[in-house]
Design a protein around this motif. Sequence first.
Motif, PDB file in Angstrom:
ATOM      1  N   PHE A 167      30.597  51.900 -61.654  1.00  0.00           N
ATOM      2  CA  PHE A 167      32.030  51.594 -61.716  1.00  0.00           C
ATOM      3  C   PHE A 167      32.836  52.803 -62.163  1.00  0.00           C
ATOM      4  CE2 PHE A 167      35.767  49.301 -63.557  1.00  0.00           C
ATOM      5  CZ  PHE A 167      36.224  48.772 -62.354  1.00  0.00           C
ATOM      6  N   LEU A 168      32.244  53.637 -63.018  1.00  0.00           N
ATOM      7  CA  LEU A 168      32.911  54.877 -63.421  1.00  0.00           C
ATOM      8  C   LEU A 168      33.148  55.765 -62.205  1.00  0.00           C
ATOM      9  CD1 LEU A 168      33.970  56.857 -65.543  1.00  0.00           C
ATOM     10  CD2 LEU A 168      31.612  57.612 -65.908  1.00  0.00           C
ATOM     11  N   GLY A 169      32.155  55.880 -61.335  1.00  0.00           N
ATOM     12  CA  GLY A 169      32.327  56.659 -60.118  1.00  0.00           C
ATOM     13  C   GLY A 169      33.437  56.103 -59.240  1.00  0.00           C
ATOM     14  N   ILE A 170      33.492  54.765 -59.128  1.00  0.00           N
ATOM     15  CA  ILE A 170      34.553  54.122 -58.343  1.00  0.00           C
ATOM     16  C   ILE A 170      35.924  54.442 -58.931  1.00  0.00           C
ATOM     17  CG2 ILE A 170      35.533  51.880 -57.701  1.00  0.00           C
ATOM     18  CD1 ILE A 170      32.655  50.833 -57.483  1.00  0.00           C
ATOM     19  N   LEU A 171      36.029  54.380 -60.254  1.00  0.00           N
ATOM     20  CA  LEU A 171      37.310  54.665 -60.905  1.00  0.00           C
ATOM     21  C   LEU A 171      37.721  56.127 -60.742  1.00  0.00           C
ATOM     22  CD1 LEU A 171      37.221  52.620 -64.234  1.00  0.00           C
ATOM     23  CD2 LEU A 171      38.803  52.333 -62.315  1.00  0.00           C
ATOM     24  N   LEU A 172      36.755  57.033 -60.765  1.00  0.00           N
ATOM     25  CA  LEU A 172      37.067  58.451 -60.547  1.00  0.00           C
ATOM     26  C   LEU A 172      37.626  58.668 -59.145  1.00  0.00           C
ATOM     27  CD1 LEU A 172      33.939  60.012 -62.283  1.00  0.00           C
ATOM     28  CD2 LEU A 172      36.318  60.359 -62.992  1.00  0.00           C
ATOM     29  N   ILE A 173      37.023  58.012 -58.160  1.00  0.00           N
ATOM     30  CA  ILE A 173      37.526  58.108 -56.780  1.00  0.00           C
ATOM     31  C   ILE A 173      38.928  57.503 -56.697  1.00  0.00           C
ATOM     32  CG2 ILE A 173      37.170  57.321 -54.403  1.00  0.00           C
ATOM     33  CD1 ILE A 173      34.138  57.321 -55.046  1.00  0.00           C
ATOM     34  N   ILE A 206      31.692  52.361 -50.008  1.00  0.00           N
ATOM     35  CA  ILE A 206      30.361  52.947 -49.806  1.00  0.00           C
ATOM     36  C   ILE A 206      29.689  53.310 -51.131  1.00  0.00           C
ATOM     37  CG2 ILE A 206      29.153  54.961 -48.863  1.00  0.00           C
ATOM     38  CD1 ILE A 206      31.106  54.945 -46.552  1.00  0.00           C
ATOM     39  N   PHE A 207      30.482  53.664 -52.140  1.00  0.00           N
ATOM     40  CA  PHE A 207      29.911  54.229 -53.363  1.00  0.00           C
ATOM     41  C   PHE A 207      28.874  53.324 -54.051  1.00  0.00           C
ATOM     42  CE2 PHE A 207      29.755  55.594 -57.771  1.00  0.00           C
ATOM     43  CZ  PHE A 207      29.564  56.963 -57.624  1.00  0.00           C
ATOM     44  N   PRO A 208      29.116  52.013 -54.204  1.00  0.00           N
ATOM     45  CA  PRO A 208      28.078  51.175 -54.823  1.00  0.00           C
ATOM     46  C   PRO A 208      26.763  51.194 -54.053  1.00  0.00           C
ATOM     47  CG  PRO A 208      30.165  50.022 -54.773  1.00  0.00           C
ATOM     48  CD  PRO A 208      30.336  51.247 -53.933  1.00  0.00           C
ATOM     49  N   ILE A 209      26.848  51.257 -52.724  1.00  0.00           N
ATOM     50  CA  ILE A 209      25.633  51.334 -51.913  1.00  0.00           C
ATOM     51  C   ILE A 209      24.878  52.616 -52.242  1.00  0.00           C
ATOM     52  CG2 ILE A 209      24.739  51.421 -49.548  1.00  0.00           C
ATOM     53  CD1 ILE A 209      27.276  49.936 -48.661  1.00  0.00           C
ATOM     54  N   PHE A 210      25.618  53.722 -52.300  1.00  0.00           N
ATOM     55  CA  PHE A 210      25.038  55.021 -52.634  1.00  0.00           C
ATOM     56  C   PHE A 210      24.386  54.991 -54.018  1.00  0.00           C
ATOM     57  CE2 PHE A 210      26.142  59.210 -54.690  1.00  0.00           C
ATOM     58  CZ  PHE A 210      25.097  59.931 -54.124  1.00  0.00           C
ATOM     59  N   SER A 211      25.073  54.417 -54.993  1.00  0.00           N
ATOM     60  CA  SER A 211      24.578  54.387 -56.369  1.00  0.00           C
ATOM     61  C   SER A 211      23.323  53.528 -56.496  1.00  0.00           C
ATOM     62  CB  SER A 211      25.672  53.850 -57.302  1.00  0.00           C
ATOM     63  OG  SER A 211      25.193  53.761 -58.630  1.00  0.00           O
ATOM     64  N   THR A 226      18.971  46.715 -47.800  1.00  0.00           N
ATOM     65  CA  THR A 226      20.207  46.411 -47.077  1.00  0.00           C
ATOM     66  C   THR A 226      20.614  44.964 -47.285  1.00  0.00           C
ATOM     67  OG1 THR A 226      19.681  48.069 -45.383  1.00  0.00           O
ATOM     68  CG2 THR A 226      21.316  46.386 -44.810  1.00  0.00           C
ATOM     69  N   PHE A 227      19.644  44.049 -47.195  1.00  0.00           N
ATOM     70  CA  PHE A 227      19.929  42.627 -47.411  1.00  0.00           C
ATOM     71  C   PHE A 227      20.485  42.406 -48.812  1.00  0.00           C
ATOM     72  CE2 PHE A 227      18.383  38.622 -49.245  1.00  0.00           C
ATOM     73  CZ  PHE A 227      19.085  37.719 -48.448  1.00  0.00           C
ATOM     74  N   ARG A 228      19.871  43.029 -49.813  1.00  0.00           N
ATOM     75  CA  ARG A 228      20.291  42.824 -51.202  1.00  0.00           C
ATOM     76  C   ARG A 228      21.664  43.422 -51.483  1.00  0.00           C
ATOM     77  NH1 ARG A 228      14.938  42.338 -51.301  1.00  0.00           N
ATOM     78  NH2 ARG A 228      14.008  41.012 -52.930  1.00  0.00           N
ATOM     79  N   ILE A 229      21.955  44.601 -50.945  1.00  0.00           N
ATOM     80  CA  ILE A 229      23.247  45.224 -51.213  1.00  0.00           C
ATOM     81  C   ILE A 229      24.365  44.472 -50.489  1.00  0.00           C
ATOM     82  CG2 ILE A 229      23.360  46.926 -49.337  1.00  0.00           C
ATOM     83  CD1 ILE A 229      24.249  47.516 -53.049  1.00  0.00           C
ATOM     84  N   LEU A 230      24.080  43.920 -49.317  1.00  0.00           N
ATOM     85  CA  LEU A 230      25.076  43.089 -48.629  1.00  0.00           C
ATOM     86  C   LEU A 230      25.337  41.806 -49.409  1.00  0.00           C
ATOM     87  CD1 LEU A 230      24.034  43.483 -44.869  1.00  0.00           C
ATOM     88  CD2 LEU A 230      26.064  44.417 -45.990  1.00  0.00           C
ATOM     89  N   LEU A 231      24.280  41.205 -49.924  1.00  0.00           N
ATOM     90  CA  LEU A 231      24.436  40.010 -50.741  1.00  0.00           C
ATOM     91  C   LEU A 231      25.171  40.340 -52.035  1.00  0.00           C
ATOM     92  CD1 LEU A 231      23.852  37.014 -51.019  1.00  0.00           C
ATOM     93  CD2 LEU A 231      21.600  37.585 -51.960  1.00  0.00           C
ATOM     94  N   PHE A 232      24.876  41.497 -52.602  1.00  0.00           N
ATOM     95  CA  PHE A 232      25.566  41.970 -53.803  1.00  0.00           C
ATOM     96  C   PHE A 232      27.079  42.042 -53.549  1.00  0.00           C
ATOM     97  CE2 PHE A 232      27.394  45.492 -56.195  1.00  0.00           C
ATOM     98  CZ  PHE A 232      26.925  45.295 -57.476  1.00  0.00           C
ATOM     99  N   THR A 233      27.476  42.656 -52.432  1.00  0.00           N
ATOM    100  CA  THR A 233      28.894  42.778 -52.084  1.00  0.00           C
ATOM    101  C   THR A 233      29.519  41.412 -51.835  1.00  0.00           C
ATOM    102  OG1 THR A 233      28.411  44.921 -51.058  1.00  0.00           O
ATOM    103  CG2 THR A 233      30.520  43.889 -50.509  1.00  0.00           C
ATOM    104  N   LEU A 234      28.790  40.540 -51.131  1.00  0.00           N
ATOM    105  CA  LEU A 234      29.295  39.198 -50.845  1.00  0.00           C
ATOM    106  C   LEU A 234      29.525  38.409 -52.130  1.00  0.00           C
ATOM    107  CD1 LEU A 234      29.997  37.021 -48.762  1.00  0.00           C
ATOM    108  CD2 LEU A 234      27.565  36.391 -48.719  1.00  0.00           C
ATOM    109  N   LEU A 235      28.602  38.536 -53.074  1.00  0.00           N
ATOM    110  CA  LEU A 235      28.748  37.826 -54.351  1.00  0.00           C
ATOM    111  C   LEU A 235      29.982  38.311 -55.114  1.00  0.00           C
ATOM    112  CD1 LEU A 235      25.047  37.624 -55.609  1.00  0.00           C
ATOM    113  CD2 LEU A 235      26.523  35.719 -54.935  1.00  0.00           C
ATOM    114  N   ILE A 236      30.224  39.626 -55.093  1.00  0.00           N
ATOM    115  CA  ILE A 236      31.420  40.160 -55.755  1.00  0.00           C
ATOM    116  C   ILE A 236      32.678  39.550 -55.148  1.00  0.00           C
ATOM    117  CG2 ILE A 236      32.824  42.238 -56.078  1.00  0.00           C
ATOM    118  CD1 ILE A 236      30.528  42.202 -57.968  1.00  0.00           C
TER     119      ILE A 236
END
Length: 264
Positions: A167-173, A206-211, A226-236
């Motif tokens: 989240f720090l990286g996201i905030l910096l961007i 893209i950044f959370p996927i990268f992290s 890929t399945f888990r990161i897509l589910l992660f984004t969907l849950l958010i």
Amino acid sequence: MNTTSKCLNCSQAVSGNFCSNCGQNTSMHRITFMHFITHDFLHGLFHLEKGMLFTAKESLTRPGKAAIDYIEGKRIRYYNVFYFILILIGINLFLGNYYDQLAEIYLGESSEKMNNALGQKIDDFFTNYAKILIFSFVPLFGINSFFLFRKRNFNFSEHIIIAGITFLGILLITTFGRLISFLDFTQNFDIISNIINGITGLAIFIFPIFSYYQTFKDYYKKMPFTFRILLFTLLILIELTAFLLVTVGFFSQWGFVNGSKIEL
């Protein structure tokens, strides 16, 4: 400069350069104006900036590896991630408010207040609790990753560290994008702002996927990850939608249940 055999801070017996009990330096000096400026102030400022710059660089370029280093105990070079997040949230809120003021002056865009009681209550709620609401993304990230990425056997607190650095990286961007957005008030460079805003939005996605890929790539193959990161984004997205519905429902006293029309 005097070296003491007893810590002046906690009275613990000492034999080296630092107290083993509280960490204070055993080499004491009298405070003078010159020493305050050249050592205490500048030295402290340099180390603060060094720690923040290093943490910012690591969070942007190798967030997953930085999180692993931090969890494994390599922490002395890092500025406190959660303090850093709060600082950036404050900076972003200030920049956003200042941008709105300039937009009203130079572009004639007025940030109109919501013209009904419900809309005003919701607007006030998000204004008054903006820092808490933005910071709440960190535990959301942590909870979701804790349940989705279990192979590495990190506990919940360690997932919070991963989430914090991500989240720090996201905030910096986001902060960089906000700064560039002030080019909107120039005649020849406003197009750069539009381009950067588009790139910033894509980078935030893209950044959370990268992290998380950096953190867990050795434990999951590409398809399971890929399945888990897509589910992660969907849950958010689901959690944010649920929060917004609950917020509107609370301030409207759940009037939409009875079919009442809510104007925002």
